[in-house]
Design an enzyme around this catalytic site. Structure first.
Site, short mmCIF file in Angstrom:
data_model
loop_
_atom_site.label_atom_id
_atom_site.label_comp_id
_atom_site.label_asym_id
_atom_site.label_seq_id
_atom_site.Cartn_x
_atom_site.Cartn_y
_atom_site.Cartn_z
N HIS A 280 0.85 -1.19 0.00
CA HIS A 280 0.00 0.00 0.00
C HIS A 280 0.88 1.24 0.00
O HIS A 280 1.73 1.42 0.88
CB HIS A 280 -0.92 0.02 1.23
CG HIS A 280 -2.13 -0.85 1.08
ND1 HIS A 280 -3.22 -0.75 1.91
CD2 HIS A 280 -2.42 -1.81 0.17
CE1 HIS A 280 -4.14 -1.63 1.53
NE2 HIS A 280 -3.67 -2.29 0.49
N TYR B 68 -9.58 5.45 7.06
CA TYR B 68 -9.84 5.92 8.42
C TYR B 68 -10.91 7.00 8.33
O TYR B 68 -10.73 8.01 7.66
CB TYR B 68 -8.57 6.53 9.04
CG TYR B 68 -7.46 5.54 9.29
CD1 TYR B 68 -7.26 5.02 10.56
CD2 TYR B 68 -6.59 5.13 8.27
CE1 TYR B 68 -6.24 4.12 10.82
CE2 TYR B 68 -5.58 4.22 8.51
CZ TYR B 68 -5.40 3.72 9.79
OH TYR B 68 -4.39 2.82 10.04
N PRO C 204 -4.89 0.88 18.46
CA PRO C 204 -4.60 0.37 17.12
C PRO C 204 -4.65 1.41 16.02
O PRO C 204 -4.27 1.10 14.89
CB PRO C 204 -5.67 -0.71 16.92
CG PRO C 204 -6.78 -0.32 17.84
CD PRO C 204 -6.13 0.34 19.02
N LYS D 156 0.50 0.48 15.08
CA LYS D 156 1.87 0.49 15.61
C LYS D 156 2.20 -0.66 16.55
O LYS D 156 3.37 -0.85 16.90
CB LYS D 156 2.13 1.82 16.35
CG LYS D 156 2.18 3.02 15.42
CD LYS D 156 3.25 2.85 14.38
CE LYS D 156 3.12 3.84 13.24
NZ LYS D 156 3.83 3.42 12.05
N TYR E 254 3.52 7.04 9.80
CA TYR E 254 2.73 5.86 9.44
C TYR E 254 3.61 4.76 8.85
O TYR E 254 3.48 3.58 9.21
CB TYR E 254 1.63 6.24 8.46
CG TYR E 254 0.51 5.22 8.39
CD1 TYR E 254 -0.69 5.42 9.07
CD2 TYR E 254 0.65 4.02 7.67
CE1 TYR E 254 -1.71 4.47 9.04
CE2 TYR E 254 -0.36 3.09 7.61
CZ TYR E 254 -1.54 3.32 8.29
OH TYR E 254 -2.53 2.37 8.26
#
Length: 388
Positions: free
Chosen positions: A72, A200, A292, A296, A383
């Site tokens: 991704h 998200y 979550p 991480k 990220y």
């Protein structure tokens, strides 16, 4: 029995540490309370930072990940009427890999079996002795018999409820914790993902996340009150609520199906310092828990294993300084990653008790993110994973 390193906990961090040490000629044994079948049945996150992917390849267990995983190059963040695509590849030159934690564990087991590295399952009553001496040892019960491992060093990879952290005296430990006033209701379903990348989504009804395990297996989450139970949510009510919380153009792509797993997980941020005391060295959830949001948990455990494996290899080669520095080195990255998880959680979840001010601040933050390359780069850097 005697081994140079006794590793308590046979999750991915303990197994990866054992393999890395074996590759360097260091003898270890892994003690795991649960059966192998139970360990492999646990459903966990599957977003791997580039650092973890590189570690798996270096350890010789990255081939299936590279063959079956999904790269991704970005993610979608939507809230307060704003939708932002964070282009990891463009902003940082890096990507993340979608490959389930269960699959990582499978690969580690297969390789440890192949090289004959001992992993003892069903160990009970594990107790650490003499951790502050030059002759530590671990006692436990296995197959109905009391056993003992004499060792030089102990790696505590046994999670939040394990014995390792509790074996560090309370007078030495300093623990920091923040408990969030909600949980995540998650389901696993044989359905295609709603988008090519993770989504998200913040909403006035609560947060939602759409993730994937593969092209036909999706993992979705909803923010729910801590008083909710999985049985309170039918599949139909879950899909209807998820659809409400997604941006309309993504809700239209949502494919529903029967859930094959459903659970609610509370959220907390937790860090215990120090991560070393005497001959005990903590890694992963034994030392820290993150919400979550931002994926991480497994990745932080991997960075601990990176630092700890290198420190142990140096120690047995005659250089003890990296092992003495392990706690400080690991915690520097732990705090940064925990800050990121906390900030993502604050930005995207509903906190009704904090009123309209927080909601307006969240909207302003999303608007700034949408129009600032610097802000997007900062998010992307965190990220995909800060450097080890």
């Amino acid at each position: 029995m005697r081994h140079q390193v006794c590793i308590i906990g046979g999750g991915p961090s303990g197994l990866l540490l054992s393999l890395l040490l074996r590759r360097a000629g260091i003898d270890s044994v892994v003690l795991e309370r649960r059966s192998r079948e139970h360990v492999l049945s646990r459903i966990r996150a599957g977003v791997l930072e580039q650092g973890l992917c590189d570690m798996l390849r270096a350890a010789g267990v990255g081939a299936r990940m590279d063959r079956e995983g999904f790269v991704h190059d970005g993610t979608i963040i939507a809230a307060h009427g704003t939708t932002v695509h964070i282009d990891f590849k463009k902003l940082t030159g890096k990507s993340v890999m979608i490959y389930g934690q269960t699959e990582v564990t499978h690969d580690l087991y297969d390789e440890l079996d192949r090289i004959g590295a001992p992993v003892l399952h069903g160990t009970e009553d594990v107790t650490i002795h003499g951790a502050d001496t030059d002759a530590p040892y671990v006692t436990f019960t296995h197959d109905g018999r009391s056993q003992r491992v004499d060792c030089d060093q102990i790696a505590g990879c046994d999670g939040f409820h394990g014995v390792s952290r509790r074996s560090i005296p309370a007078s030495v430990r300093r623990e920091f914790e923040h408990v969030y006033p909600f949980g995540w209701l998650g389901i696993l379903a044989h359905t295609p993902p709603v988008a090519p990348e993770l989504v998200y989504s913040g909403h006035e009804r609560g947060f939602a996340l759409c993730s994937m395990r593969n092209a036909n297996l999706s993992r979705h989450y909803l923010q729910v009150p801590l008083t909710d139970r999985p049985e309170d949510w039918s599949d139909a009510s879950f899909w209807a609520e998820l659809r409400r919380r997604l941006p309309p153009h993504l809700a239209e792509t949502l494919v529903e199906g029967p859930s094959i797993e459903k659970s609610i997980a509370p959220l907390r941020s937790f860090i215990s310092e120090p991560m070393s005391w005497g001959r005990i060295h903590l890694a992963g959830d034994a030392a820290h828990i993150v919400p979550p949001t931002g994926a991480k948990g497994l990745n932080l455990a991997a960075s601990d294993v990176h630092y700890l494996s290198r420190a142990l290899i140096a120690h047995f080669a005659g250089n003890g300084q990296p092992l003495r520095d392990y706690s400080v080195t690991a915690l520097a990255r732990v705090w940064k990653a925990s800050r990121f998880s906390w900030s993502m959680t604050r930005m995207l979840h509903e906190f009704p008790a904090e009123g309209e001010f927080l909601a307006r601040m969240q909207a302003a933050e999303l608007d700034y993110l949408a129009h600032s390359t610097a802000a997007q780069t900062a998010l992307a850097e965190n990220y995909v994973g800060l450097p080890y």
